[in-house]
Write a protein that holds these residues in place. Structure first.
Motif, short mmCIF file in Angstrom:
data_model
loop_
_atom_site.label_atom_id
_atom_site.label_comp_id
_atom_site.label_asym_id
_atom_site.label_seq_id
_atom_site.Cartn_x
_atom_site.Cartn_y
_atom_site.Cartn_z
N ILE A 118 36.96 -18.89 16.79
CA ILE A 118 37.50 -19.82 15.63
C ILE A 118 36.63 -20.93 16.43
CG2 ILE A 118 39.28 -21.17 14.68
CD1 ILE A 118 41.19 -19.05 15.32
N GLU A 119 35.79 -21.66 15.23
CA GLU A 119 35.05 -22.72 15.72
C GLU A 119 34.95 -23.62 14.59
OE1 GLU A 119 31.31 -19.96 17.68
OE2 GLU A 119 31.32 -20.13 15.66
N GLY A 120 34.49 -24.95 15.19
CA GLY A 120 34.22 -25.94 14.04
C GLY A 120 34.68 -27.49 14.56
N SER A 121 34.31 -28.37 14.06
CA SER A 121 34.54 -29.75 14.33
C SER A 121 35.90 -30.39 13.94
CB SER A 121 33.40 -30.57 13.89
OG SER A 121 33.31 -30.59 12.53
N GLY A 122 36.56 -29.42 12.97
CA GLY A 122 37.88 -29.98 12.75
C GLY A 122 39.23 -29.21 13.13
N LEU A 123 39.06 -28.53 14.24
CA LEU A 123 39.95 -27.59 14.58
C LEU A 123 41.43 -28.43 14.62
CD1 LEU A 123 38.24 -24.74 16.92
CD2 LEU A 123 38.41 -24.99 14.53
N ARG A 124 41.32 -29.28 15.40
CA ARG A 124 42.56 -30.25 15.64
C ARG A 124 43.14 -30.71 14.36
NH1 ARG A 124 39.08 -32.65 19.67
NH2 ARG A 124 39.52 -31.92 21.89
N GLU A 125 42.41 -31.23 13.58
CA GLU A 125 42.74 -31.80 12.18
C GLU A 125 43.40 -30.51 11.48
OE1 GLU A 125 40.69 -33.98 8.45
OE2 GLU A 125 39.85 -33.98 10.25
N LEU A 126 42.61 -29.23 11.34
CA LEU A 126 43.16 -28.17 10.57
C LEU A 126 44.25 -27.20 11.17
CD1 LEU A 126 39.33 -27.46 9.27
CD2 LEU A 126 41.43 -28.78 8.11
N ARG A 127 44.71 -27.62 12.42
CA ARG A 127 45.41 -26.54 13.20
C ARG A 127 46.36 -25.88 11.85
NH1 ARG A 127 43.58 -24.46 17.37
NH2 ARG A 127 43.73 -22.59 16.01
N LYS A 128 47.13 -26.63 11.18
CA LYS A 128 48.05 -26.19 10.47
C LYS A 128 47.45 -25.04 9.50
CE LYS A 128 51.63 -27.35 7.15
NZ LYS A 128 52.21 -28.38 6.33
N GLU A 129 46.33 -25.48 8.85
CA GLU A 129 45.63 -24.60 7.82
C GLU A 129 45.19 -23.36 8.44
OE1 GLU A 129 45.79 -28.87 6.20
OE2 GLU A 129 45.55 -27.88 8.20
N ILE A 130 44.56 -23.74 9.83
CA ILE A 130 44.04 -22.23 10.46
C ILE A 130 45.18 -21.20 10.69
CG2 ILE A 130 43.06 -21.60 12.63
CD1 ILE A 130 41.71 -24.18 12.75
N ASP A 131 46.15 -21.83 11.21
CA ASP A 131 47.49 -20.89 11.57
C ASP A 131 47.84 -20.38 10.15
OD1 ASP A 131 47.32 -21.13 13.94
OD2 ASP A 131 49.05 -22.66 14.12
N GLU A 132 48.01 -20.93 9.10
CA GLU A 132 48.57 -20.43 7.78
C GLU A 132 47.47 -19.41 7.26
OE1 GLU A 132 49.14 -23.71 5.51
OE2 GLU A 132 51.16 -24.42 6.26
N ILE A 133 46.18 -19.73 7.20
CA ILE A 133 45.22 -18.77 6.45
C ILE A 133 45.12 -17.33 7.31
CG2 ILE A 133 42.83 -18.65 6.23
CD1 ILE A 133 42.89 -21.70 5.48
N LEU A 134 44.68 -17.63 8.52
CA LEU A 134 44.51 -16.75 9.63
C LEU A 134 45.66 -15.62 9.86
CD1 LEU A 134 41.65 -18.09 11.88
CD2 LEU A 134 41.54 -17.00 9.69
#
Length: 369
Positions: A218-234
């Motif tokens: 999982i890569e990107g410049s917005g991982l901290r900002e998108l943590r909630k969305e990452i967990d929900e999507i993946l």
């Protein structure tokens, strides 16, 4: 004290741009040294994609066909998939070689050595001073110091380039900081596709997911900002929120496009040339750096070879040869701005615009062959 060793060309940084520059200079009979601060093979935070036919064909022309042992599993991606908000994903078919950068870069460096390049790895450049007839370079290794001289220097040492800082100590540089998290196992996403997620319905922030062998990243410049969305999507694809990665690391991207295009920053001075990320030459939109590093590295080598011993001509020749690449960067920045307009029109429009923008970016690269 013995006089410092003198080289025709010293290349700092053993990535694709540095390897290409060193190989070409050495093959033309120049006494060439390649310096890398880490022991090779060394890891680098990067997708490892050889994006665009331009990058792949440049590698093949200069180094040969990438060996299967250098590529991952899968070795070839079928393309890219863009997920914007709740819209159905948009596909871009684009065959793309996939590697771990430590393996790709090490193979390229071996090609440079076979061409006659000398290598010093595990050695840090602590500083550099320009002299009338070249440069004096100060090295550090395990507490020991060494000085050498170079008639020409090619800085290929990445976004936080010591060569660039030595040339332009007062240059103000903005940075982006992508993060990479590597997890054991696999997700319920196709392994031969590079997955791009834009959960806020905007071109930024974003994150991507890809598989390499028995791990996924999982890569990107917005991982901290998108943590909630990452967990929900993946989580819908088998990811367990709160899982600990095998490792987590990051890198820097120098955001120098505006200074480059306005002339406030020029990636060359007399007989010192900056290539790839050191010169701010990463491409907008995809932020792919392998192709532009290879191209600028070869252009720098050609300028050195053509005007060796004429410091007043080396930098102007290199800067002139860079103009087509700078024109492309300008075009892509305009295209990147258009993504903001597409985002305002809605997720469906942004998804299509992203696929078109990525295809345009990859297609532009071919014109440099």
């Amino acid at each position: 004290m013995a006089d410092p060793q003198v080289f025709d060309v010293v290349v700092v940084g053993a990535g694709p741009g540095g390897a290409a520059a060193a190989k070409r200079c050495a093959e033309k009979g120049m006494n060439t040294l390649l310096i890398e601060k880490k022991r090779l093979p060394r890891d680098k935070v990067c997708s490892g994609m050889v994006m665009g036919r331009w990058a792949a064909q440049t590698i093949e022309q200069e180094f040969g066909v990438i060996p299967r042992s250098v590529l991952t599993e899968p070795p070839l991606l079928a393309g890219h998939r863009f997920y914007v908000g709740e819209e159905a994903p948009t596909e871009l078919k684009w065959p793309t070689a996939l590697s771990w950068r430590k393996d790709l870069d090490f193979w390229l460096v071996q090609g440079a050595i076979a061409g006659g390049t000398q290598l010093k790895d595990g050695v840090r450049v602590a500083g550099m001073e320009r002299e009338k007839a070249g440069c004096r370079i100060f090295l550090q290794k395990e507490g020991l110091e060494e000085t050498l001289r170079a008639r020409c220097v090619i800085g290929a040492d990445g976004a936080v380039s010591i060569v660039r800082r030595s040339l332009f100590p007062d240059l103000e540089v903005r940075f982006s900081g992508p993060i990479r998290e590597c997890y054991a196992g696999e997700l319920g996403l196709e392994k031969d596709v590079f997955h791009w997620f834009f959960p806020k319905g905007q071109a930024r922030p974003r994150f991507n997911v890809n598989h390499k062998g028995d791990v996924f990243l999982i890569e990107g410049s917005g991982l901290r900002e998108l943590r909630k969305e990452i967990d929900e999507i993946l989580s819908a694809h088998g990811f367990k929120p709160g899982s600990e990665p095998l490792w987590k690391d990051g890198c820097s991207i120098a955001l120098l496009h505006e200074p480059l295009l306005t002339g406030r920053f020029t990636p060359a001075l007399e007989n010192v040339l900056l290539v790839g990320d050191a010169g701010g030459l990463i491409l907008p939109i995809t932020y792919e750096g392998i192709g532009s590093a290879l191209k600028s590295g070869l252009l720098a080598a050609d300028a050195v070879i053509a005007h060796f011993g004429q410091p007043g001509k080396i930098a102007p020749a290199y800067l002139k040869s860079l103009k087509p690449l700078l024109d492309v960067i300008g075009r892509l920045l305009a295209l990147q701005s258009g993504l903001k307009i597409a985002a305002e029109a809605g997720p469906r429009f942004l998804a299509r615009a992203l696929a078109d923008a990525y295809e345009e970016t990859l297609g532009i690269q071919e014109r440099f062959l």
